[in-house]
Design an enzyme around this catalytic site. Structure first.
Site, PDB file in Angstrom:
ATOM      1  N   ASN A  64      -7.312  -0.721  -4.575  1.00  0.00           N
ATOM      2  CA  ASN A  64      -7.701  -2.145  -4.238  1.00  0.00           C
ATOM      3  C   ASN A  64      -8.879  -2.442  -4.151  1.00  0.00           C
ATOM      4  O   ASN A  64      -9.812  -2.038  -3.349  1.00  0.00           O
ATOM      5  CB  ASN A  64      -6.947  -2.396  -2.940  1.00  0.00           C
ATOM      6  N   GLU A  65      -9.388  -3.580  -5.024  1.00  0.00           N
ATOM      7  CA  GLU A  65     -10.666  -4.071  -5.182  1.00  0.00           C
ATOM      8  C   GLU A  65     -12.009  -3.187  -5.138  1.00  0.00           C
ATOM      9  O   GLU A  65     -12.744  -3.141  -4.223  1.00  0.00           O
ATOM     10  CB  GLU A  65     -10.541  -5.172  -3.837  1.00  0.00           C
TER      11      GLU A  65
ATOM     12  N   TRP B  95       0.804  -1.367  -0.135  1.00  0.00           N
ATOM     13  CA  TRP B  95      -0.135   0.252  -0.002  1.00  0.00           C
ATOM     14  C   TRP B  95       0.835   1.220  -0.131  1.00  0.00           C
ATOM     15  O   TRP B  95       1.632   1.406   0.698  1.00  0.00           O
ATOM     16  CB  TRP B  95      -0.758   0.163   1.013  1.00  0.00           C
TER      17      TRP B  95
ATOM     18  N   GLU C 169      -3.942 -11.793  -6.289  1.00  0.00           N
ATOM     19  CA  GLU C 169      -4.187 -12.016  -4.794  1.00  0.00           C
ATOM     20  C   GLU C 169      -4.670 -13.426  -4.732  1.00  0.00           C
ATOM     21  O   GLU C 169      -5.792 -13.704  -5.473  1.00  0.00           O
ATOM     22  CB  GLU C 169      -5.119 -11.137  -3.865  1.00  0.00           C
TER      23      GLU C 169
ATOM     24  N   TYR D 188     -10.663 -15.714  -3.966  1.00  0.00           N
ATOM     25  CA  TYR D 188     -10.714 -16.372  -2.611  1.00  0.00           C
ATOM     26  C   TYR D 188     -12.038 -17.172  -2.479  1.00  0.00           C
ATOM     27  O   TYR D 188     -12.912 -17.018  -2.050  1.00  0.00           O
ATOM     28  CB  TYR D 188     -10.959 -15.260  -1.560  1.00  0.00           C
TER      29      TYR D 188
ATOM     30  N   TRP E 195      -1.167 -14.005  -1.182  1.00  0.00           N
ATOM     31  CA  TRP E 195      -1.459 -13.163   0.152  1.00  0.00           C
ATOM     32  C   TRP E 195      -1.183 -14.121   1.257  1.00  0.00           C
ATOM     33  O   TRP E 195      -1.975 -15.164   1.446  1.00  0.00           O
ATOM     34  CB  TRP E 195      -3.013 -12.783  -0.223  1.00  0.00           C
TER      35      TRP E 195
END
Length: 403
Positions: free
Chosen positions: A203-204, A88, A321, A281, A362
């Site tokens: 991010n996302e 980040w 990720e 995920y 991740w």
């Protein structure tokens, strides 16, 4: 003759000094990673890699007494031949904030990011730096919206982040501040530093008020153009998970049962976006499903996005990720290693066709960072079987550079 010898000796000495200086310059100034069709390119040759996420680095490095944790991770990563790290470049409001309030920055935190970049360079690791967050962690969209509301702007939800002019101004100011930052260690502007492989807009990103992906598309176009107006050296990506939207409705069947307001196809077709990303995920998205079903989804997810990146978007892809949580029911270290091995095998087989540059697991952490544990953490020095698996993948991906 003696005079001639002295001239020759001086010439040789001058040449050696010049070569030494050139070597140092080359060491300090490696080429920028670029793209060519569906491949990443470094110094004219294909660039394949194995990498990792360590989002916490700047925050930890803001405290000089904790910087050894950053150094340890980069050192261990280099030993495992990991060559790309995603982290980040934001922390908005709250504890140890980089951006305390709009346009107001904590220099000690910025110096932490300076340190991260220099440690990456010293260990031969390139960075993907994300510029904001979809979630409230580290501030993100909710913090920007809160700042605007407190300043008197008319905002209704976090999705106003994408359309409100005040908020967009805050974000642009942050982008400019980071990209034009002069590293206090190297004296090189971030926008001129080849240690940085790419910028990531957010991010996302998700948008609940418009599942089509169109609202987000407008924001990406505006912000991508803004980034490129400041920095033409570095690659740029959105930071997406890979959810499909309305531009190709038949693709939505690949999603895990829902949309999030992004459109993998149209969002990545924007000219200023240089490569695509996906996250996965299945243990969260398909919770309750068995390991076999989750792995089947993972393979479909990767294959579909790789095909679309190659044939429709025509840009390279990073699987940026993935992981398996120790909080999952029935978790074991061998189960995690089996999962990672399967993902790595898919990435490697896909990379052999040239469409995937690499994957970023991740997440990698240092010893003594239990407060950052999220279930997915990997401490390379404490997990020899996982570390060995990661190193094997690194070696296989690096070998593709020479195929």
């Amino acid at each position: 003759m003696a005079c001639f010898s002295r001239v020759i000796s001086f010439s040789v000495l001058f040449l050696l000094v010049a070569l030494a200086c050139e070597a140092r310059v080359l060491l300090q100034s490696p080429g920028f990673v670029q793209t060519r069709n569906t491949q990443f390119i470094l110094n004219g040759s294909p660039f394949f890699f194995n990498g990792f996420n360590s989002y916490w680095m700047m925050k930890v490095a803001a405290d000089p007494s904790e910087r050894s944790k950053v150094s340890d991770v980069f050192s261990q990563a280099a030993a495992a031949r990991l060559s790309v790290c995603r982290t980040w470049a934001f922390n908005d409001g709250g504890s140890q904030a980089l951006q305390i309030s709009p346009g107001v920055y904590d220099e000690s935190v910025f110096q932490g990011l300076d340190f991260v970049i220099e440690e990456a360079r010293k260990n031969g690791v390139r960075l993907i730096l994300s510029l904001s967050n979809n979630y409230k962690d580290f501030g993100g969209r909710p913090q920007y919206v809160s700042w605007a509301r407190n300043a008197g702007a008319l905002v209704n939800s976090d999705d106003d982040f994408y359309t409100n002019e005040v908020i967009k101004g805050y974000y642009k100011n942050h982008v400019k501040k980071v990209l034009t930052r002069i590293n206090t260690i190297t004296r090189v502007a971030y926008k001129d530093d080849p240690t940085i492989m790419a910028w990531e807009l957010i991010n996302e990103p998700r948008c609940q008020v418009d599942y089509s992906g169109k609202t987000l598309n407008g924001w990406i176009q505006e912000m991508a153009s803004f980034v490129k107006s400041i920095d033409s050296n570095h690659l740029l990506t959105v930071g997406m998970e890979g959810f499909y939207g309305d531009s190709m409705p038949e693709k939505k069947a690949i999603n895990p049962g829902y949309q999030v307001g992004t459109d993998f196809i149209s969002n990545h077709l924007i000219k200023e976006i240089d490569f695509t990303t996906i996250h996965a995920y299945p243990d969260i998205w398909l919770s309750g499903k068995d390991d076999s079903s989750q792995m089947d989804f993972m393979q479909r997810w990767l294959t579909s996005h790789l095909t679309d990146s190659e044939t429709i978007i025509k840009k390279p892809m990073i699987f940026s990720e993935f992981g398996k949580s120790s909080k999952d029911p029935g978790y074991s270290l061998s189960a995690r290693d089996s999962f990672l091995n399967a993902v790595y095998t898919n990435i490697y087989n896909s990379a052999r066709s040239g469409g995937v540059g690499g994957g970023l697991v991740w997440q990698v952490m240092a010893d003594g960072m239990q407060s950052y544990d999220d279930g997915y953490e990997i401490v390379l020095s404490q997990n020899p079987s996982t570390s060995s698996l990661i190193t094997q993948q690194s070696n296989k991906m690096i070998a593709l550079d020479h195929v």
